[in-house]
Write an enzyme that holds these catalytic residues in place. Structure first.
Site, mmCIF file in Angstrom:
data_model
loop_
_atom_site.group_PDB
_atom_site.id
_atom_site.type_symbol
_atom_site.label_atom_id
_atom_site.label_comp_id
_atom_site.label_asym_id
_atom_site.label_seq_id
_atom_site.Cartn_x
_atom_site.Cartn_y
_atom_site.Cartn_z
ATOM 1 N N GLY A 150 6.856 0.143 -14.207
ATOM 2 C CA GLY A 150 7.435 0.532 -12.912
ATOM 3 C C GLY A 150 8.124 -0.639 -12.228
ATOM 4 N N SER A 151 8.004 -0.692 -10.912
ATOM 5 C CA SER A 151 8.777 -1.650 -10.116
ATOM 6 C C SER A 151 8.402 -3.101 -10.329
ATOM 7 C CB SER A 151 8.642 -1.310 -8.623
ATOM 8 O OG SER A 151 9.214 -0.036 -8.357
ATOM 9 N N THR A 152 7.215 -3.379 -10.862
ATOM 10 C CA THR A 152 6.885 -4.771 -11.161
ATOM 11 C C THR A 152 7.831 -5.354 -12.203
ATOM 12 O OG1 THR A 152 5.247 -4.036 -12.807
ATOM 13 C CG2 THR A 152 4.446 -4.488 -10.573
ATOM 14 N N ASN A 153 8.505 -4.486 -12.932
ATOM 15 C CA ASN A 153 9.447 -4.919 -13.967
ATOM 16 C C ASN A 153 10.799 -5.342 -13.376
ATOM 17 O OD1 ASN A 153 9.816 -5.107 -16.956
ATOM 18 N ND2 ASN A 153 11.488 -3.677 -16.538
ATOM 19 N N SER B 51 11.899 -2.570 -2.911
ATOM 20 C CA SER B 51 11.711 -1.948 -4.235
ATOM 21 C C SER B 51 12.617 -0.736 -4.418
ATOM 22 C CB SER B 51 10.242 -1.540 -4.425
ATOM 23 O OG SER B 51 9.987 -1.242 -5.764
#
Length: 691
Positions: A411-414, A467
């Protein structure tokens, strides 16, 4: 005076006249004694000589005395009567013995009945023949024995000596003591202690004692009585194990009862003082002493050592034969394994993730804490965690190290990787403005932000802070797919870390040439790519370390044969991004926590500057054959201006909430606060890196 009729020849026919042999005629009765008138009869001996005139040469008297018989005539044997007139000598069947008399010829006087016939006598053969046969048979038998003795004692003596020795010699394995697993400070996470193995020799157990033995062992060892009774009934077996890892005091009590056929054997048992503490990471051993999971399996050869062996000669009753050969090879104990794990930080991480998994009804969760400057893992906790003191009671899917084995879409951590690729390419800067709608067309799909919003002007720093999926796609399209793929590879995606972490998976990174039209966009914000918690933690360690990636390590070192600690080799260092890019990303990530519109506000720690990123992704589940549920993540580091520690919290399939900012960020905050205190890292203030 000569009798009338002339002379009679010996053996003549009846009626031919008187016979000279015997001195009487065939008609006159034989008279061996005196006559009726008292005078001697003819043929009687007078003065030792026969009467009736001189005898011719060759004719003997009735008693066989006198002159020898005529040539060709057989002498009359003692006790044998002379032939009567008309009789012929008749021989026996074997031609030997006295002749039998033939009956009188025709016209002769009737034959006086003779004595009764003698009983037939069985004449045995010569004993010499039987003796010779017996001697020959004995010689044959003795020769066979002699040949066998020559074979046994001469030709094959060494072979049979070896076989006899093998039957007397009993080999015994001397187990090596397994090395300990400790945390970075030497606190034991897994240790080996003395134990006993209780076994049965059913053949030695009396039938009347079976029930008593089964009852007693069941009570002392906590084993089912039926199972013990079934083993006692197998009288054809000589060694059946009842229980392993028995406390020496319990074994001593059992052996003190004096049961015949119950034995005790020295061995070792594996103890885990922490129970669930780092259970999935440490792993456990099976009944045979070999590692089955975690570090126990990955480093089994180092920990196990090498078993020894002892051979002794024993008698039929099981006692050792004195003054006989014996060999002993001493066991080589295993080496200790010292981890980089800090027991106290590990405990705090497990407590925090286990509590949150239960609170949100999640399937599982993981926490990783890492030293930014060394790449050493200080904590790696999972929930649910296997209880190493009773690992059989834990489901197989919950026994492993999920932090390194479970793959998920980040997800958004990427998004930091997409941002790093764009910043490294120089196509954007943190202050670059974008006009960002809440959706965007990408090939055949329309992709949207998590929350609807009007089209607005946003800097690249704001895009990462809030994000925005759409804003990230707009920045990512400024670089090629190959360049983006290379950045993923440089950060360690699609491959194992190389740090020897047990149960580690490589994740999934499709080749950029295989990306579909929409996939090239979704990968930019963490959909369509799979990673592990360990891989994602390594990404943020790289950013916090000024762009230099250190191979994550879990083993600080091992002991040598003298018990001295030998430190592990320094981790591999790889520069992934420039120091400037790393500093820019750190400032943007700090805004994601401390900014007014940031999604990671729940991760803030008073007195410390925290940089981090939330992540919320659809969760692919093979059981449902598609996307079912969510994966909530928060990963960050602190102090942001001079990073020392980084931590990641991931929660799989939560039911009560699913956003990383609301359920994962609080776990990060709790664990990082404890770690900062444990490592005695002082507060640094709250001035942002971005001005």
């Amino acid at each position: 005076m000569r009798p009338a009729g002339g002379r009679s020849r010996v053996g003549g026919q009846a009626g031919d006249g008187p016979s000279r042999e015997g001195g009487r005629t065939a008609d006159a009765p034989r008279r061996d004694g005196p006559s009726r008138d008292g005078r001697p009869s003819k043929g009687a001996l007078r003065d030792g000589r026969p009467s009736g005139g001189p005898l011719r040469e060759g004719v003997r008297g009735r008693d066989g005395a006198g002159r020898p018989s005529r040539p060709g005539e057989r002498p009359i044997r003692p006790g044998e009567r002379p032939l009567r007139p008309g009789e012929r000598p008749v021989r026996g069947r074997d031609g030997d013995g006295p002749p039998r008399r033939s009956p009188a010829g025709p016209g002769g006087p009737p034959r006086r009945p003779g004595p009764p016939p003698r009983p037939a006598v069985l004449r045995l053969g010569s004993p010499r023949r039987r003796i010779n046969i017996a001697l020959m048979a004995m010689a044959v038998v003795l020769s066979l024995f002699a040949g066998r003795l020559v074979q046994l004692q001469g030709l094959n003596s060494k072979t049979f000596q070896a076989k006899a020795a093998d039957q007397r010699v009993t080999p015994e394995v001397l187990p090596a003591k397994r090395g300990s697993i400790t945390d970075v400070n030497g606190n034991e996470l897994a240790v080996t202690a003395d134990a006993r193995e209780i076994y049965l020799d059913p053949k030695e157990v009396k039938e009347t004692q079976r029930d008593l033995i089964a009852t007693t062992l069941s009570a002392e060892l906590g084993k089912p009585k039926d199972g013990i009774a079934a083993k006692l009934a197998q009288v054809d077996k000589r060694y059946l194990v009842v229980a392993r890892d028995v406390d020496p005091l319990v074994a001593r009590k059992i052996m003190g009862m004096g049961f015949r056929g119950v034995g005790s054997k020295p061995t070792y048992r594996r103890l885990y003082p922490g129970g669930t503490l780092a259970g999935g990471l440490v792993g456990f051993v099976g009944d045979d002493g070999f590692g089955l999971e975690g570090l126990e399996q990955a480093y089994n050869k180092t920990l196990a050592g090498q078993d020894g062996q002892q051979s002794i000669e024993i008698g039929r009753g099981g006692e050792r034969i004195p003054m006989t050969r014996s060999t002993r090879v001493a066991p080589v104990p295993g080496r200790d394994l010292r981890l980089t794990i800090d027991r106290y930080i590990q405990w705090a991480a497990y407590e925090a993730i286990a509590k949150q998994v239960k609170a949100v009804g999640a399937r599982s969760g993981s926490v990783i804490v890492m030293d930014v400057k060394t790449g050493q893992i200080l904590a790696m906790a999972n929930a649910p965690e296997v209880d190493l003191r009773n690992w059989q009671a834990t489901r197989a899917e919950d026994r492993g190290n999920k932090a390194a084995a479970e793959v998920f879409e980040p997800g958004s951590t990427n998004k930091v990787i997409t941002a790093a690729a764009a910043l490294e390419a120089g196509v954007v800067a943190p202050s670059t403005l974008f006009t960002v709608p809440d959706n965007i067309q990408c090939a055949d799909k329309v992709l949207r932000d998590a929350h609807p919003h009007p089209t607005e002007q946003m800097t690249f720093a704001q895009i990462l802070e809030e994000s925005s999926n759409v804003g990230t796609i707009m920045a990512g399209t400024k670089i090629t797919d190959q360049r983006l793929h290379n950045m993923f590879t440089a950060f360690g995606f699609g491959a194992k870390s190389g740090g020897g972490i047990p149960s580690e998976e490589a994740g999934l990174l499709p080749d950029w040439q295989e990306w579909s039209g929409s996939q090239r966009c979704t990968i930019m914000y963490g959909q369509g790519i799979s990673v592990t918690a360990l891989q994602m933690a390594s990404v943020y360690q790289t950013i916090a370390n000024g762009g230099v990636r250190l191979t994550p390590t879990i083993v600080a070192g091992t002991t040598d044969e003298k018990g001295q600690l030998v430190p592990a080799a320094a981790p591999k260092q790889t520069r992934v991004i420039s120091e400037l890019t790393a500093r820019q990303l750190a400032g943007m990530l700090e805004k994601a926590v401390a900014g007014a519109d940031g999604t990671g506000g729940a991760a803030a720690i008073e007195g410390y500057r925290v940089a981090g990123k939330t992540g919320t992704a659809m969760r692919y589940d093979q059981k449902c054959g598609g996307y079912c549920g969510y994966t909530a993540t928060f990963v960050g580091f602190t102090p942001a201006e001079a990073p020392r520690l980084m931590a990641l919290a991931v929660i799989q399939d939560p039911k009560k909430d699913h956003y990383g900012g609301t359920i994962a960020a609080p776990v990060f905050q709790e664990v990082m606060t404890f770690a900062l205190k444990t490592k005695k890292i002082p507060p640094t203030g709250s001035t942002s890196l971005l001005r």
